[in-house]
Structures are given as C-alpha cells and as structure tokens.
Write an enzyme that holds these catalytic residues in place. Sequence first.
Site, short mmCIF file in Angstrom:
data_model
loop_
_atom_site.label_atom_id
_atom_site.label_comp_id
_atom_site.label_asym_id
_atom_site.label_seq_id
_atom_site.Cartn_x
_atom_site.Cartn_y
_atom_site.Cartn_z
N GLU A 48 1.08 -1.59 0.09
CA GLU A 48 -0.38 -0.19 0.02
C GLU A 48 0.58 1.30 -0.02
O GLU A 48 1.58 0.96 0.52
CB GLU A 48 -1.30 0.31 1.41
N ARG A 52 0.64 10.52 0.19
CA ARG A 52 0.38 11.75 1.39
C ARG A 52 2.44 12.50 0.22
O ARG A 52 1.94 13.26 1.55
CB ARG A 52 1.03 11.00 2.73
N THR A 76 -4.60 5.84 1.73
CA THR A 76 -5.20 7.10 1.58
C THR A 76 -6.16 8.17 0.78
O THR A 76 -6.05 9.54 0.48
CB THR A 76 -4.01 8.41 1.71
N LYS A 136 -10.81 -2.14 7.16
CA LYS A 136 -9.94 -1.86 7.66
C LYS A 136 -10.24 -0.98 8.94
O LYS A 136 -11.45 -0.25 9.00
CB LYS A 136 -9.21 -0.31 6.59
#
Length: 214
Positions: A48, A52, A76, A136
């Site tokens: 992943e 960011r 994100t 998650k």
Amino acid sequence: MSPIEQKQQQVETLMRLAPVIPVVIIDDARAAVPMARALVAGGIPTIEVTLRTSAALDAIRAIAAEVEGAVVGCGTALTARDLAAAQQAGARFAVSPGTSPRLLDAADDSELPLLPGVATASEAMALLERGYRHLKFFPAVPAGGHKLLGAWASPLPQIRFCPTGGISLSSAPDFLALPNVLCVGGSWLTPADKLASGDWTGIELLAREAAGLR
C-alpha cells in the site's frame, strides 16, 4: 454476483496474500522499485503506497510496471479523483482511512476494489449495509486495539478486518490471532531511514520477519 461482491472477493484475496500489508510513505519515486522488490523477495507481495506525498503516484506506476509479483495499491484515498489517478497509475486496490458518502459512491463507479476504514461498530454496520465485508480498522491501537476488535467478532461475524495504525512486529500477533482479522497493516516494514539510505537488504529482512508471523 454484484460488482461490490466481486470487488470484495478481490479484497479478500489480497488480504490473504500475507499477514502484513506494508503501509508505505515514499518521498522519492526512485526508491519504489528496489523497495518493492525487497518486500516481494521477503514474502510480502501486497504493498500500500499512501497518497501522502507528491512521489506516490509515480511510485505506484513504477512498481506496477516493473516489479513482478507485487500487488500494489494506493492508501489514503479520500476522493473520486484519488481513485481515478491511482487506477490510471496501475494500482490494483485502494485503501481509505475512513469513509464518506461521496467516496463510497465513487468506489461504486470505480474498477478499483476499496478497503474502507472504520473506527466504530456503527461505521462497520453502515458499510455492511452497502455490501462491504472487508474493512480496515483504523487507527487500530488508539481506537481500542485488539481487545475492541475482538469484541466485535461475535456481534459482527460477517466482517473481516485489516487493523492498521500503531501496530508493530511485537503487537501484530495479538491482532492476527483474532478470528475476524485476515492481516494487519504496518509502516514498520519500510522505515524512513532505510528508504532514504537504500537499505534494501534491511527491508527484505523486515519483510521476512513479517511474513513469518503466520
């Protein structure tokens, strides 16, 4: 089978590939390929890359194109634009820290399977109503840790989780022992100092430790 059910099956498959999904914050896209190769060599294929930094999409693009055996996704993911950009870059899945109606609507229209984040039972129930059975749990440790997640196993038996946030090599087994946990997410596999110094052997060793948790 509905589109959401198909995408949920894809999410389950990637969650079962390894006990840990590394959560990567990458500042230099040139590090992406050797980092991913080190993770795959260590037995961790699902990666992943969080959106960011400005290097994230280039990193996803490079891993998708050049690293055999890697299953790269974006983390994100907050908007429809994030999902579209990640898919165009070659991402195979998306992960979000939480959910919003707009993000879920965008996920319905996207080919990318989404692993959405929750921190409460009410959020988990709301996503279950929309067909999400794989979630998650974030931020895992601050939100209540393995004891809270274990308490959800009986009233929410349909849901399987990837807890992420504050988890380490030493605490991961507490989560992985739960019946409703398929894997955990962790940033400890790709620490900033090893990425900056190009310590790919060190990252491979961290991956091997993580892969051995099951």
